[in-house]
Design a protein around this motif. Structure first.
Motif, PDB file in Angstrom:
ATOM      1  N   ALA A 135       0.846  -1.204   0.000  1.00 28.43           N
ATOM      2  CA  ALA A 135       0.000   0.000   0.000  1.00 28.43           C
ATOM      3  C   ALA A 135       0.880   1.252   0.000  1.00 28.43           C
ATOM      4  O   ALA A 135       0.698   2.164  -0.814  1.00 28.43           O
ATOM      5  CB  ALA A 135      -0.922  -0.012   1.205  1.00 28.43           C
ATOM      6  N   ARG A 136       1.870   1.285   0.871  1.00 25.10           N
ATOM      7  CA  ARG A 136       2.741   2.469   0.944  1.00 25.10           C
ATOM      8  C   ARG A 136       3.476   2.712  -0.368  1.00 25.10           C
ATOM      9  O   ARG A 136       3.566   3.834  -0.863  1.00 25.10           O
ATOM     10  CB  ARG A 136       3.727   2.299   2.118  1.00 25.10           C
ATOM     11  N   ARG A 137       4.019   1.643  -0.958  1.00 23.01           N
ATOM     12  CA  ARG A 137       4.816   1.811  -2.182  1.00 23.01           C
ATOM     13  C   ARG A 137       3.949   2.128  -3.390  1.00 23.01           C
ATOM     14  O   ARG A 137       4.456   2.537  -4.430  1.00 23.01           O
ATOM     15  CB  ARG A 137       5.633   0.541  -2.454  1.00 23.01           C
ATOM     16  N   ILE A 152       1.538   4.421  -3.391  1.00 18.15           N
ATOM     17  CA  ILE A 152       0.919   5.753  -3.284  1.00 18.15           C
ATOM     18  C   ILE A 152       1.242   6.629  -4.492  1.00 18.15           C
ATOM     19  O   ILE A 152       0.369   7.280  -5.061  1.00 18.15           O
ATOM     20  CB  ILE A 152       1.341   6.470  -1.978  1.00 18.15           C
ATOM     21  N   SER A 153       2.528   6.603  -4.879  1.00 25.34           N
ATOM     22  CA  SER A 153       2.952   7.491  -5.956  1.00 25.34           C
ATOM     23  C   SER A 153       2.071   7.307  -7.197  1.00 25.34           C
ATOM     24  O   SER A 153       1.573   8.282  -7.774  1.00 25.34           O
ATOM     25  CB  SER A 153       4.407   7.163  -6.288  1.00 25.34           C
ATOM     26  N   ALA A 154       1.865   6.062  -7.596  1.00 26.14           N
ATOM     27  CA  ALA A 154       1.032   5.783  -8.771  1.00 26.14           C
ATOM     28  C   ALA A 154      -0.441   6.064  -8.470  1.00 26.14           C
ATOM     29  O   ALA A 154      -1.170   6.590  -9.321  1.00 26.14           O
ATOM     30  CB  ALA A 154       1.217   4.336  -9.190  1.00 26.14           C
ATOM     31  N   ILE A 211       2.631  17.772  -9.144  1.00 22.85           N
ATOM     32  CA  ILE A 211       3.993  18.281  -8.976  1.00 22.85           C
ATOM     33  C   ILE A 211       4.482  17.611  -7.701  1.00 22.85           C
ATOM     34  O   ILE A 211       3.946  17.854  -6.619  1.00 22.85           O
ATOM     35  CB  ILE A 211       4.015  19.813  -8.847  1.00 22.85           C
ATOM     36  N   ASN A 212       5.477  16.747  -7.863  1.00 23.39           N
ATOM     37  CA  ASN A 212       5.901  15.910  -6.740  1.00 23.39           C
ATOM     38  C   ASN A 212       7.224  16.439  -6.183  1.00 23.39           C
ATOM     39  O   ASN A 212       8.264  16.327  -6.812  1.00 23.39           O
ATOM     40  CB  ASN A 212       6.060  14.468  -7.246  1.00 23.39           C
ATOM     41  N   GLU A 213       7.169  17.019  -5.003  1.00 23.95           N
ATOM     42  CA  GLU A 213       8.393  17.519  -4.373  1.00 23.95           C
ATOM     43  C   GLU A 213       8.827  16.557  -3.272  1.00 23.95           C
ATOM     44  O   GLU A 213       8.033  15.729  -2.821  1.00 23.95           O
ATOM     45  CB  GLU A 213       8.161  18.918  -3.793  1.00 23.95           C
ATOM     46  N   GLY A 236       5.214  10.203   3.165  1.00 23.70           N
ATOM     47  CA  GLY A 236       6.651   9.975   3.021  1.00 23.70           C
ATOM     48  C   GLY A 236       7.367   9.682   4.309  1.00 23.70           C
ATOM     49  O   GLY A 236       6.773   9.242   5.297  1.00 23.70           O
ATOM     50  N   HIS A 237       8.668   9.970   4.227  1.00 25.66           N
ATOM     51  CA  HIS A 237       9.602   9.441   5.206  1.00 25.66           C
ATOM     52  C   HIS A 237       9.725  10.385   6.414  1.00 25.66           C
ATOM     53  O   HIS A 237      10.764  11.018   6.615  1.00 25.66           O
ATOM     54  CB  HIS A 237      10.952   9.235   4.519  1.00 25.66           C
ATOM     55  N   ALA A 238       8.665  10.438   7.207  1.00 24.39           N
ATOM     56  CA  ALA A 238       8.639  11.376   8.338  1.00 24.39           C
ATOM     57  C   ALA A 238       9.818  11.145   9.283  1.00 24.39           C
ATOM     58  O   ALA A 238      10.335  12.073   9.885  1.00 24.39           O
ATOM     59  CB  ALA A 238       7.335  11.216   9.104  1.00 24.39           C
ATOM     60  N   ILE A 270       9.470  14.622   3.290  1.00 23.26           N
ATOM     61  CA  ILE A 270       8.050  14.470   2.959  1.00 23.26           C
ATOM     62  C   ILE A 270       7.823  14.655   1.460  1.00 23.26           C
ATOM     63  O   ILE A 270       8.332  15.601   0.864  1.00 23.26           O
ATOM     64  CB  ILE A 270       7.205  15.511   3.748  1.00 23.26           C
ATOM     65  N   HIS A 271       7.051  13.746   0.871  1.00 26.23           N
ATOM     66  CA  HIS A 271       6.672  13.902  -0.536  1.00 26.23           C
ATOM     67  C   HIS A 271       5.411  14.741  -0.602  1.00 26.23           C
ATOM     68  O   HIS A 271       4.334  14.300  -0.206  1.00 26.23           O
ATOM     69  CB  HIS A 271       6.476  12.545  -1.194  1.00 26.23           C
ATOM     70  N   THR A 272       5.614  15.953  -1.091  1.00 25.99           N
ATOM     71  CA  THR A 272       4.558  16.936  -1.180  1.00 25.99           C
ATOM     72  C   THR A 272       4.056  16.936  -2.605  1.00 25.99           C
ATOM     73  O   THR A 272       4.805  17.298  -3.514  1.00 25.99           O
ATOM     74  CB  THR A 272       5.154  18.310  -0.829  1.00 25.99           C
ATOM     75  N   GLY A 330      15.357  15.725  -0.944  1.00 26.62           N
ATOM     76  CA  GLY A 330      16.018  14.746  -0.097  1.00 26.62           C
ATOM     77  C   GLY A 330      16.524  13.538  -0.853  1.00 26.62           C
ATOM     78  O   GLY A 330      17.503  12.915  -0.458  1.00 26.62           O
ATOM     79  N   GLU A 331      15.837  13.202  -1.989  1.00 27.62           N
ATOM     80  CA  GLU A 331      16.217  11.960  -2.656  1.00 27.62           C
ATOM     81  C   GLU A 331      15.885  11.919  -4.141  1.00 27.62           C
ATOM     82  O   GLU A 331      16.331  11.016  -4.837  1.00 27.62           O
ATOM     83  CB  GLU A 331      15.560  10.756  -1.954  1.00 27.62           C
ATOM     84  N   HIS A 332      15.119  12.873  -4.661  1.00 27.17           N
ATOM     85  CA  HIS A 332      14.750  12.808  -6.082  1.00 27.17           C
ATOM     86  C   HIS A 332      15.696  13.600  -6.971  1.00 27.17           C
ATOM     87  O   HIS A 332      15.697  13.419  -8.189  1.00 27.17           O
ATOM     88  CB  HIS A 332      13.319  13.322  -6.297  1.00 27.17           C
ATOM     89  N   GLY A 333      16.477  14.497  -6.394  1.00 28.84           N
ATOM     90  CA  GLY A 333      17.453  15.259  -7.179  1.00 28.84           C
ATOM     91  C   GLY A 333      16.868  16.514  -7.808  1.00 28.84           C
ATOM     92  O   GLY A 333      15.660  16.772  -7.765  1.00 28.84           O
TER      93      GLY A 333
END
Ligand code: MLT
Ligand code: ZN
Length: 457
Positions: free
Chosen positions: A321-323, A325-327, A337-339, A370-372, A377-379, A411-414
């Motif tokens: 379920a967590r993985r 979310i993005s899709a 717009i995914n920050e 996201g990774h609290a 956080i994925h905004t 934090g991780e997407h560049g």
């Protein structure tokens, strides 16, 4: 466009069946997870560092862009060939060539799928911790180029914490080895760290030496559901400040929960406003105590329901379920717009409150997950085309808030293409200039992945 004679030379380097030029083939290599698209002029699939080197020497002679590409799962446009040129797909360099059990490292090609390495080393009683949400299809070369994070970063850190050394083809074609097969090495400048996170602009990664850890004996997972966001955010900060470091501490807000429930057609939360998903690992004797303590803490901070995973299948269900979310968010609106902002983790409640205010002021739907546990956080600003101008204003305000809290815009997407305009806000003119000088020194003809990290590059 490439001259027919250059296409022939490329064909000679990689072999005719590994050079693609038809529109159907090019389109497959034209986009990443941002859904941004640009067609390359050709796609080459080299099988060795020597072939990569020959392509780069040719590119410098003929002055065409070369864009390295892993599995195309990036979230900032890093592998999109915005200025055309040749996409260099590393998918054929996919061998796990060595696992050294005694010294606990693995040597892999850039095209190895992250999840595949994880499964392999687990069968040896070892662990490769970095686990981006896309681990079942992203590749390690891309993970290194972006310095991917993931769900276990709160305890184990990110990709850069596991790279001992690299083989890299520099933009002008020289093949170099960086780092060592040892835990320690301080011989000269740390070129390994320079390449990690350089987003395919400073070199092509052709081999990776990765540190491994012993596989923990026991894992315990709990999902806690809250009736308001603030309680979940406070519980998350409290878990960290209580000196227990879970291996994952994930936050999911109500809109993200609804989206993933619709996507998977399963009720997970019973209508809760927020969820924390927490996992601890280590010796069984300590994980049992820690998970009970965390459960009690969540209840104390207002959790209305707490569900422990009783077995691997239940644990997998939570993580699936967590993985997803993005899709799943695309079921809310056609674009997002995914920050991936980061703040000191004690400021999570503050940044979530500020974002709620920004969303309200601009009349936008902002979904957060996201990774609290590590403050990342994925905004996601969910938009139609008409929302775009307001969304851009909101992004700027969010970044200003993050920087006021001594955080970071990614934090991780560049940076890629999507954040190039905002990089100066975080690093300032002198650091930006130093970065540009490094790029110029290593890539004088701006061959490797032009148009990324720096505006107008
Ligand atoms: C995640 O943590 O799910 C990924 O980084 C993807 C995303 O941000 O959408
Ligand atoms: Zn993430």
């Amino acid at each position: 466009m490439l001259k027919p004679s250059v296409l022939n030379e490329l064909k000679e380097i990689v072999g005719p069946s590994h050079l693609f030029t038809s529109p159907e083939e090019l389109v497959v290599y034209s986009y990443d997870a941002t859904r941004t698209e640009a067609l390359p002029w050709a796609v080459a699939r080299p099988a060795s560092a020597r072939e990569v080197s020959d392509i780069l020497i040719l590119a410098n002679r003929e002055r065409f862009p070369v864009v390295p590409r892993g599995a195309g799962t990036g979230m900032s446009g890093g592998s999109v060939p915005v200025q055309g040129g040749v996409v260099l797909s590393l998918e054929r360099m996919n061998a796990i060539s060595e696992i050294d059990e005694e010294n606990m490292f693995a040597v892999v090609g850039p095209g190895v799928v992250t999840g595949e390495l994880q499964r392999e080393v687990e069968s040896w009683g070892l662990m490769y911790p970095p686990d981006p949400a896309s681990q079942q299809f992203c590749t390690l070369g891309g993970n290194v180029a972006e310095c991917a994070g993931g769900l276990r970063a709160v305890k184990y850190g990110v990709t850069k914490d596991y790279v001992l050394g690299l083989e890299v083809v520099l933009p002008t074609g020289e093949i170099i080895q960086t780092g060592a097969r040892t835990i320690k090495s301080v011989a000269g400048y740390d070129l390994t760290r320079l390449i990690i996170g350089s987003e395919g602009t400073l070199g092509v990664i052709t081999k990776i030496i990765l540190k491994l850890l012993p596989l923990p004996e026991s894992v315990e997972t709990v999902a806690a559901f809250f009736s308001d966001i603030d309680s979940a955010a406070k519980a998350s900060s409290k878990i960290i400040s209580s000196r227990i470091i879970p291996r994952a501490l994930e936050f999911v807000d109500q809109a993200a929960l609804r989206a993933v429930e619709n996507y998977l057609k399963q009720d997970l939360s019973g209508g809760a406003a927020a969820m924390l998903l927490i996992e601890v690992d280590g010796p069984a004797i300590s994980t049992k105590v820690e998970i009970d303590y965390i459960e009690a803490l969540c209840r104390q901070y207002g959790a209305v329901k707490v569900k422990k995973a009783e077995n691997d299948a239940e644990r997998e269900y939570f993580w699936k379920a967590r993985r997803s979310i993005s899709a799943a968010l695309y079921t809310i609106k056609p674009k997002k717009i995914n920050e991936d902002i980061v703040v000191p983790r004690s400021r999570i409640p503050d940044i979530l409150r500020e974002m709620a205010g920004i969303a309200k002021r601009h009349g936008l739907l902002i979904v957060n997950f996201g990774h609290a546990g590590d403050g990342n956080i994925h905004t996601n600003i969910m938009i139609d085309d008409a929302d775009l101008p307001r969304a851009k204003e909101a992004v700027k305000e969010i970044f200003e808030s993050v920087l006021r809290m001594n955080g970071s815009i990614t934090g991780e997407h560049g940076i890629g293409m999507t954040k190039a305009a905002y990089l100066p806000m975080e690093v300032g003119p002198a650091a930006l200039d130093a970065m540009k000088k490094i790029k110029k020194a290593l890539d004088p003809n701006n061959i490797l992945n032009p148009g990324k990290i720096f505006l107008n590059a």
